[in-house]
Design an enzyme around this catalytic site. Structure first.
Site, mmCIF file in Angstrom:
data_model
loop_
_atom_site.group_PDB
_atom_site.id
_atom_site.type_symbol
_atom_site.label_atom_id
_atom_site.label_comp_id
_atom_site.label_asym_id
_atom_site.label_seq_id
_atom_site.Cartn_x
_atom_site.Cartn_y
_atom_site.Cartn_z
ATOM 1 N N SER A 64 -33.282 -3.955 31.104
ATOM 2 C CA SER A 64 -32.179 -4.839 30.715
ATOM 3 C C SER A 64 -31.258 -4.226 29.661
ATOM 4 O O SER A 64 -30.664 -3.187 29.896
ATOM 5 C CB SER A 64 -32.802 -6.152 30.244
ATOM 6 O OG SER A 64 -31.832 -7.078 29.914
ATOM 7 N N ALA A 371 -28.362 -18.950 24.104
ATOM 8 C CA ALA A 371 -27.111 -18.608 23.422
ATOM 9 C C ALA A 371 -26.677 -17.186 23.796
ATOM 10 O O ALA A 371 -25.484 -16.885 23.870
ATOM 11 C CB ALA A 371 -27.301 -18.729 21.913
HETATM 12 MG MG MG Z 1 -31.021 -8.642 31.186
#
Ligand code: MG
Ligand code: 16G
Length: 543
Positions: A64, A371
């Protein structure tokens, strides 16, 4: 199970001595060079999980928003959800077993989870653009093959695309076609349908600048943009041709530094957004006429979407429940706005998509967003059926139109997980339909100034929390100290939690001014350092 073959193959993917890793919030994540054995073993585990669930299981190779040198792996369960918690434990056991223990651990898992070893297994694999990902996904495939599992390697995919593929395959194509083309078509058709009634307010309104974090999102968005080019023109930045993955760009950088990424030209009042490295997060932002930067984060995305959904829901007159799920990181203003102005019920869960996803399923229509820009909207099967049925009915035109609109919204949201591309299209459709500028959207409410900090401690597990991470129960005295500090400021709130992805403790504080939020965050960091075994340099005031 041919355990001899497993032992032989495993020797080619040997575990470094003494290395222990944990299946964390989003799978295993660390330096890529330490992950070969984990990948092989997750291939093995995916086969067992597939046999047990009699379904296709996904394995995604990505880290990620982490730096390019890192990598990671996570398993995707049959309906596109995150791996079940009991299997996270199996994953941790398997990843940490010494070579000679491997056969025993495999048998152990099969027994505990009542896996029928004669069942067929099917695993789909995807990976991001990291230099290490190709080789590591081959190690996953080695693991799948040695246990006799079948597989399909999708190659480069965003994380949400892999979730989508798994979901499609396990619902016999009812959700969509399990191909990249199927994904593009499903989403863009829904987008084009949804925006048909949009009032065209000039070209600039239909252009969006996208920072792709130099990741997989760039490749996929470039392929996809022709499908919806009539309704929206996207301009790609940080598309991976020059810069480094996630370096000074991407959703995580923008959110945590509260400033624009490098490599994007921003003119005042232009709508921009950032994806993260595997395209499951999205954050919007703009510069105002005075050159001031404004962040439009996951909380505001949730506010925009739930506000939009309320109208057609009211129109169809059916009492489908709508709720919003947030985490402790949600800005206090957003929670207040949703509850008091929008009158929508709001729940708070622990950090991590799986917790939000789960909670959102309690509503007919569950809007969940962190958020940091991770989220989607889930429609229960009952809600979906009701809406589809109303959309078919021929009387009462307005009602039918509202149902049709909701039907397109269902198709446009990736129901398997949060998805930057799908969320982007929903947001763009809503802005177009409502004729809203990014400034008007931002003005729904004003964020309370806030600050996030990290504290290094010897063992972050000495901190344990309750009440969706908003209260620390251990170490003794920490919560009392936080309570006293919070009292010193207006509109203030603070909490601490051990990170699930890094070896640190995170501190969050908000207050009536940036100065006060900064100083509260600093004081809470100091309390953590003193009461929870801080190591290295003491936290310093100022940023
Ligand atoms: Mg990600
Ligand atoms: C992971 C989570 C994300 C969460 C973040 C928190 C998934 C797919 N991703 O990236 O939702 O916000 O971890 O990180 O669940 P932290 O525990 O280090 O604060």
């Amino acid at each position: 199970m041919d355990l001899d073959a497993v032992t032989k193959q495993s020797a080619l993917h040997a575990k470094p001595d003494g290395l222990t890793l944990q299946y964390g919030t989003a799978g295993f994540r660390t330096k890529a060079e330490h992950l070969d054995h984990v990948m092989f073993r997750m291939g093995l585990l995916a086969v067992l999980r597939s046999k047990q669930t009699k379904s296709t299981i996904g394995v995604m190779v990505t880290a990620s928003h982490n730096p390019e040198e890192d990598n990671g792996v996570k398993l995707v369960d049959p309906l596109g959800e995150m791996l079940a918690p009991s299997w996270e434990e199996h994953a941790t056991c398997l990843a940490n077993a010494e070579e000679q223990e491997l056969p025993r651990v495999l048998l152990d898992i099969s027994e505990k989870a009542a896996v029928n070893l004669h069942q067929d297994a099917f695993v789909v694999v995807g990976r991001d653009t990291r230099p290490s990902s190709e080789k590591l996904s081959q190690s996953v495939i080695d693991g799948v093959t040695v246990l006799g599992g079948q597989f399909h390697d999708y190659g480069l995919l965003t994380t949400p695309q892999l979730h989508y593929m798994v979901y499609c395959r396990n619902t016999s194509g009812r959700y969509g076609k399990a191909t990249i083309e199927g994904y593009y078509q499903k989403l863009s058709t829904a987008f084009v349908e949804l925006t048909k009634q949009a009032f065209c307010s000039g070209d600039d309104q239909r252009t969006l600048k996208v920072d792709c974090a130099n990741g997989i999102g760039a490749l996929k968005l470039r392929e996809m943009k022709h499908y919806f080019s009539q309704g929206l023109s996207v301009q790609l930045f940080n598309d991976g041709t020059e810069g480094k993955l996630n370096h000074l760009c991407g959703a995580d950088f923008v959110k945590s530094h509260q400033k624009p990424p490098q490599g994007i030209e921003m003119k005042s009042n232009e709508r921009c957004c950032s994806f993260d490295g595997d395209a499951d997060r999205i954050i919007y932002y703009y510069h105002d006429a005075d050159g001031q930067f404004h962040l439009v984060d996951g909380d505001k995305i949730a506010a925009l979407i739930s506000g939009f959904l309320k109208e057609p829901l009211l129109e169809i007159g059916d009492s489908l429940s709508l709720g919003v799920v947030q985490t402790a990181y949600a800005n206090g203003s957003s929670t207040r706005y949703l509850e008091e102005v929008m009158k929508v019920p709001v729940c708070c869960t622990k950090t991590g998509v799986k917790h939000l996803h789960h909670k959102a399923q309690e509503f007919d229509i569950g809007v969940y967003f962190e958020a940091n820009g991770h989220g989607t909207v889930l429609f229960s099967k009952a809600a979906e059926m009701k809406i589809k049925q109303l959309a078919e009915e021929l009387e009462e035109d307005k009602k039918r139109k509202a149902a049709k609109m909701l039907e397109n919204v269902i198709d446009l949201f990736n129901q398997a997980t949060g998805d930057a591309i799908s969320d982007m299209l929903v947001i763009e459709a809503i802005l177009a339909l409502k004729g809203l500028t990014v400034q008007q959207w931002d003005a729904l409410y004003t964020d309370l100034p806030n600050r996030q900090l990290k504290v290094k401690v010897a063992d972050r597990q000495v901190i344990s929390t309750t009440d969706a991470e908003r209260q620390a129960v251990k170490p003794p005295g920490l919560q009392e100290a936080i309570n006293e500090l919070v009292k010193k400021y207006r509109l203030s709130r603070a909490f601490v939690r051990p990170s699930g992805t890094e070896d640190i403790v995170r501190v969050y504080a908000e207050a009536d001014s940036q100065e006060n939020a900064d100083s509260l965050a600093y004081e809470v960091s100091l309390a953590v350092f003193q009461l929870a075994g801080g190591i290295g340099e003491r936290p310093q005031p100022g940023f």
